[in-house]
Design a protein around this motif. Sequence first.
Motif, PDB file in Angstrom:
ATOM      1  N   CYS A 146       8.865 -13.679 -15.614  1.00  0.00           N
ATOM      2  CA  CYS A 146       9.426 -14.479 -14.535  1.00  0.00           C
ATOM      3  C   CYS A 146       9.649 -13.579 -13.322  1.00  0.00           C
ATOM      4  O   CYS A 146       9.496 -12.363 -13.408  1.00  0.00           O
ATOM      5  CB  CYS A 146      10.725 -15.154 -14.979  1.00  0.00           C
ATOM      6  SG  CYS A 146      12.073 -14.007 -15.343  1.00  0.00           S
ATOM      7  N   GLN A 169      10.700 -19.605 -15.906  1.00  0.00           N
ATOM      8  CA  GLN A 169      10.567 -20.360 -14.661  1.00  0.00           C
ATOM      9  C   GLN A 169       9.477 -21.402 -14.800  1.00  0.00           C
ATOM     10  O   GLN A 169       8.407 -21.128 -15.357  1.00  0.00           O
ATOM     11  CB  GLN A 169      10.198 -19.423 -13.509  1.00  0.00           C
ATOM     12  CG  GLN A 169      11.347 -18.643 -12.949  1.00  0.00           C
ATOM     13  CD  GLN A 169      10.867 -17.774 -11.818  1.00  0.00           C
ATOM     14  OE1 GLN A 169      10.421 -16.644 -12.046  1.00  0.00           O
ATOM     15  NE2 GLN A 169      10.955 -18.271 -10.597  1.00  0.00           N
ATOM     16  N   TYR A 170       9.732 -22.585 -14.281  1.00  0.00           N
ATOM     17  CA  TYR A 170       8.734 -23.645 -14.298  1.00  0.00           C
ATOM     18  C   TYR A 170       7.995 -23.596 -12.972  1.00  0.00           C
ATOM     19  O   TYR A 170       8.354 -24.235 -11.993  1.00  0.00           O
ATOM     20  CB  TYR A 170       9.415 -24.986 -14.576  1.00  0.00           C
ATOM     21  CG  TYR A 170      10.217 -24.918 -15.858  1.00  0.00           C
ATOM     22  CD1 TYR A 170       9.597 -24.546 -17.052  1.00  0.00           C
ATOM     23  CD2 TYR A 170      11.588 -25.145 -15.866  1.00  0.00           C
ATOM     24  CE1 TYR A 170      10.330 -24.427 -18.225  1.00  0.00           C
ATOM     25  CE2 TYR A 170      12.316 -25.034 -17.044  1.00  0.00           C
ATOM     26  CZ  TYR A 170      11.685 -24.667 -18.214  1.00  0.00           C
ATOM     27  OH  TYR A 170      12.404 -24.550 -19.372  1.00  0.00           O
ATOM     28  N   THR A 171       6.953 -22.765 -12.978  1.00  0.00           N
ATOM     29  CA  THR A 171       6.206 -22.455 -11.770  1.00  0.00           C
ATOM     30  C   THR A 171       4.826 -21.934 -12.167  1.00  0.00           C
ATOM     31  O   THR A 171       4.419 -22.042 -13.319  1.00  0.00           O
ATOM     32  CB  THR A 171       6.994 -21.419 -10.929  1.00  0.00           C
ATOM     33  OG1 THR A 171       6.356 -21.253  -9.667  1.00  0.00           O
ATOM     34  CG2 THR A 171       7.095 -20.064 -11.640  1.00  0.00           C
ATOM     35  N   SER A 203       0.348 -22.359 -15.153  1.00  0.00           N
ATOM     36  CA  SER A 203       1.490 -23.087 -14.610  1.00  0.00           C
ATOM     37  C   SER A 203       2.253 -23.738 -15.755  1.00  0.00           C
ATOM     38  O   SER A 203       1.658 -24.207 -16.730  1.00  0.00           O
ATOM     39  CB  SER A 203       1.048 -24.139 -13.598  1.00  0.00           C
ATOM     40  OG  SER A 203       0.279 -25.144 -14.229  1.00  0.00           O
ATOM     41  N   ILE A 204       3.575 -23.732 -15.649  1.00  0.00           N
ATOM     42  CA  ILE A 204       4.441 -24.298 -16.678  1.00  0.00           C
ATOM     43  C   ILE A 204       5.389 -25.299 -16.029  1.00  0.00           C
ATOM     44  O   ILE A 204       6.026 -24.988 -15.022  1.00  0.00           O
ATOM     45  CB  ILE A 204       5.296 -23.211 -17.366  1.00  0.00           C
ATOM     46  CG1 ILE A 204       4.423 -22.071 -17.906  1.00  0.00           C
ATOM     47  CG2 ILE A 204       6.132 -23.805 -18.486  1.00  0.00           C
ATOM     48  CD1 ILE A 204       5.230 -20.882 -18.416  1.00  0.00           C
ATOM     49  N   SER A 205       5.466 -26.497 -16.615  1.00  0.00           N
ATOM     50  CA  SER A 205       6.491 -27.458 -16.208  1.00  0.00           C
ATOM     51  C   SER A 205       7.171 -27.982 -17.462  1.00  0.00           C
ATOM     52  O   SER A 205       6.662 -27.814 -18.578  1.00  0.00           O
ATOM     53  CB  SER A 205       5.887 -28.600 -15.381  1.00  0.00           C
ATOM     54  OG  SER A 205       4.919 -29.301 -16.125  1.00  0.00           O
ATOM     55  N   TYR A 206       8.331 -28.607 -17.271  1.00  0.00           N
ATOM     56  CA  TYR A 206       9.157 -29.007 -18.413  1.00  0.00           C
ATOM     57  C   TYR A 206       9.896 -30.285 -18.066  1.00  0.00           C
ATOM     58  O   TYR A 206      10.452 -30.411 -16.980  1.00  0.00           O
ATOM     59  CB  TYR A 206      10.153 -27.889 -18.721  1.00  0.00           C
ATOM     60  CG  TYR A 206      11.086 -28.149 -19.871  1.00  0.00           C
ATOM     61  CD1 TYR A 206      10.687 -27.959 -21.184  1.00  0.00           C
ATOM     62  CD2 TYR A 206      12.393 -28.581 -19.633  1.00  0.00           C
ATOM     63  CE1 TYR A 206      11.567 -28.176 -22.245  1.00  0.00           C
ATOM     64  CE2 TYR A 206      13.272 -28.800 -20.685  1.00  0.00           C
ATOM     65  CZ  TYR A 206      12.847 -28.602 -21.984  1.00  0.00           C
ATOM     66  OH  TYR A 206      13.712 -28.823 -23.023  1.00  0.00           O
ATOM     67  N   ASN A 207       9.900 -31.244 -19.017  1.00  0.00           N
ATOM     68  CA  ASN A 207      10.607 -32.502 -18.799  1.00  0.00           C
ATOM     69  C   ASN A 207      11.002 -33.096 -20.142  1.00  0.00           C
ATOM     70  O   ASN A 207      10.138 -33.381 -20.971  1.00  0.00           O
ATOM     71  CB  ASN A 207       9.713 -33.480 -18.025  1.00  0.00           C
ATOM     72  CG  ASN A 207      10.437 -34.755 -17.647  1.00  0.00           C
ATOM     73  OD1 ASN A 207      11.661 -34.780 -17.550  1.00  0.00           O
ATOM     74  ND2 ASN A 207       9.686 -35.819 -17.440  1.00  0.00           N
ATOM     75  N   TYR A 232       6.851 -29.529 -22.704  1.00  0.00           N
ATOM     76  CA  TYR A 232       6.227 -28.589 -21.779  1.00  0.00           C
ATOM     77  C   TYR A 232       4.826 -29.078 -21.415  1.00  0.00           C
ATOM     78  O   TYR A 232       4.121 -29.636 -22.255  1.00  0.00           O
ATOM     79  CB  TYR A 232       6.085 -27.204 -22.425  1.00  0.00           C
ATOM     80  CG  TYR A 232       7.377 -26.486 -22.657  1.00  0.00           C
ATOM     81  CD1 TYR A 232       7.842 -25.535 -21.744  1.00  0.00           C
ATOM     82  CD2 TYR A 232       8.143 -26.726 -23.802  1.00  0.00           C
ATOM     83  CE1 TYR A 232       9.038 -24.858 -21.964  1.00  0.00           C
ATOM     84  CE2 TYR A 232       9.341 -26.053 -24.027  1.00  0.00           C
ATOM     85  CZ  TYR A 232       9.778 -25.123 -23.108  1.00  0.00           C
ATOM     86  OH  TYR A 232      10.948 -24.462 -23.325  1.00  0.00           O
TER      87      TYR A 232
END
Length: 198
Positions: A100, A109-111, A162-166, A170
């Motif tokens: 990160c 980090q979700y970026t 790229s990583i996102s989370y909801n 993931y």
Amino acid sequence: MNKQNLLFTFLISITLFSSCSKNDDNITSDISTNSGKLIVNGVEKTLTKGFIIPNYNGTDVNYNKRRFYFILTNDEVTLQNNNYIYSNNITQLIDFNMYCSSLNPGSVQYTTYNVKNSHTNVDYSDPFIDHSGINTNVVIQNGAFVSGNSLSSDDMTSGQTSISYNNGIYTINFSFSKAQNNITGTYTGTLKILNYQY
């Protein structure tokens, strides 16, 4: 009498509508699936499992709080005495060595993380990837990696993840390239925590 019947019908309709809405909500929120794909030079492989070793959050200065790992594969991975134990059914395996930003130690980090190596120009304080492996046609024996067609992020001239989370899910998208090698992929699902003993 007609007013009472009309009121009764109205109340029943509201009750039925509310019940249906609650059932529909339960159905959609219970659905979770782990699925993904790895494409290496046009050949697609399936990814069905994700694992993560979170950042170190202790006080020992020998461990980098920016660093975390995640693994995408098509079967189970565990840790025993801080060694990876791989299922003999694994045929593809990607290990991501992630950092990160220097402003966010101890966090995932979700970026977007760019590949940092001798071929790229990535600032050390920004989120980055290094020393990561993309392995296909993997052979596992007795829980250990024996062989595979392996590519390293260290050799790539460009690449990013790229990583996102909801809501516990993931979404990971990645791509790497170097002259004759093009690697892309995606994974959507959970990441099982592997408890590394620091």
